[in-house]
Design a protein around this motif. Sequence first.
Motif, mmCIF file in Angstrom:
data_model
loop_
_atom_site.group_PDB
_atom_site.id
_atom_site.type_symbol
_atom_site.label_atom_id
_atom_site.label_comp_id
_atom_site.label_asym_id
_atom_site.label_seq_id
_atom_site.Cartn_x
_atom_site.Cartn_y
_atom_site.Cartn_z
ATOM 1 N N TYR A 112 0.862 -1.188 0.000
ATOM 2 C CA TYR A 112 0.000 0.000 0.000
ATOM 3 C C TYR A 112 0.894 1.233 0.000
ATOM 4 C CZ TYR A 112 1.010 0.153 5.038
ATOM 5 O OH TYR A 112 1.648 0.184 6.255
ATOM 6 N N TYR A 113 0.370 2.321 -0.573
ATOM 7 C CA TYR A 113 1.005 3.625 -0.479
ATOM 8 C C TYR A 113 0.450 4.317 0.760
ATOM 9 C CZ TYR A 113 1.775 2.666 -5.467
ATOM 10 O OH TYR A 113 2.121 2.097 -6.664
ATOM 11 N N TYR A 114 1.260 5.194 1.362
ATOM 12 C CA TYR A 114 0.807 5.869 2.580
ATOM 13 C C TYR A 114 0.971 7.374 2.432
ATOM 14 C CZ TYR A 114 0.017 6.582 7.604
ATOM 15 O OH TYR A 114 -0.492 6.966 8.825
ATOM 16 N N CYS A 134 4.562 0.433 4.795
ATOM 17 C CA CYS A 134 4.071 0.854 3.479
ATOM 18 C C CYS A 134 5.097 0.526 2.396
ATOM 19 C CB CYS A 134 3.733 2.340 3.476
ATOM 20 S SG CYS A 134 5.159 3.455 3.548
#
Length: 382
Positions: free
Chosen positions: A201-203, A276
């Motif tokens: 996931y990107y954060y 992340c």
Amino acid sequence: MRIGVDLLWVRPGICGGTESVIRNLLDGFGEFDKENEYVLFVAKDNAETFAQYEKEPQMTLVRCNVKCSFQPVRILWENLFLDGKAGKENIDVMFIPVYSMPRTHGSGIPYVCTIHDLQAIHYPRYFSALKRLFLKQAWDYACRKAERIVTISDYCKNDLIKHYPEAENKVTTIYDAVASNQSDMPFSEIASKYGLEQGKYYYCVSSMLPHKNLETVLRVMELRKHRGENIPLVLSGVGGRNADFEEKVDALKIDDMVINTGFVSDAERDCLYENCRLFLFPSVFEGFGMPPIEAMRRGKQVVMTRESCLEEVTEGKAVYVDSPYDIEEWSRKIDAALQKTPDIQPFERYQLENVVREYVKAFCKMVGFNRKSDSYEAGKPT
């Protein structure tokens, strides 16, 4: 040397990043400066939140007869009585961690004020006409009357001089201290709560105000979804226009690509940092900008803009988007960052001990202005 610190303005849990900065500094003064005394001027309704500092032998709380929660009365009290109160406490240097230097100023005590940014000038629509007028007058007065102005980046320093030239010979940059703690939270708790996979996931940590440029990163997520990617964006942030953000997510049909956590604890935020794939920071205006530093200290590659102070404070070590609103460039830079290996950046100048040393140096330089400080010479105890 007795250093006074104005804490009357702190409304616990409301003042956001500025409150975090001053509490972090107070921790640092208590831990790293054993030579000087600190006198903390607190309000009736925030004193308890600062009570732990009384355990430090060099720190004293002075409880003032005013409440921080009623701002008009607090501002009036500060302007009429704080300087006199400081004089009675035999203060050598008065530190105002924000811009609100008292207008009643007859004690002869030198003042050091911190100005974090000039957001009301760059984004006037965020503020009422009355608040804009108050801020501009407060900045102007501090620039004329304080002996030293601290800004939190060279960008802020140059911006201040541009709008208030009288500050040029008294302004100095002291960067914010950035704490980077391990979360000690199992990722399984995060995974079950938000349906995430580790490293997939990107954060982003951000408020939802327009200058944070979140709409652009949402459009980037739409573009990447159409190209077959299924890595979601996790956003932790409060403040600003949450309803507008959610409406944009719905309009772009990327509900499955965006997870809005809202407010999270420090431990949860740190765990999200640690696990992340990339950190994204689309903001186009910051006075300092802690989140990219926090991510890079954990070895994360960061894709962000170069705007305002951001390239300065990240020391050119991120992956930068030159055109902040260009979604194709954003997507290319994300692809480039995905090819990079983790790389921990220590950013030693943002360590608390180093920042405390810079503030103490600034305080010591001021004692020459104070008629009471005959025992100090050239900013050093005799």
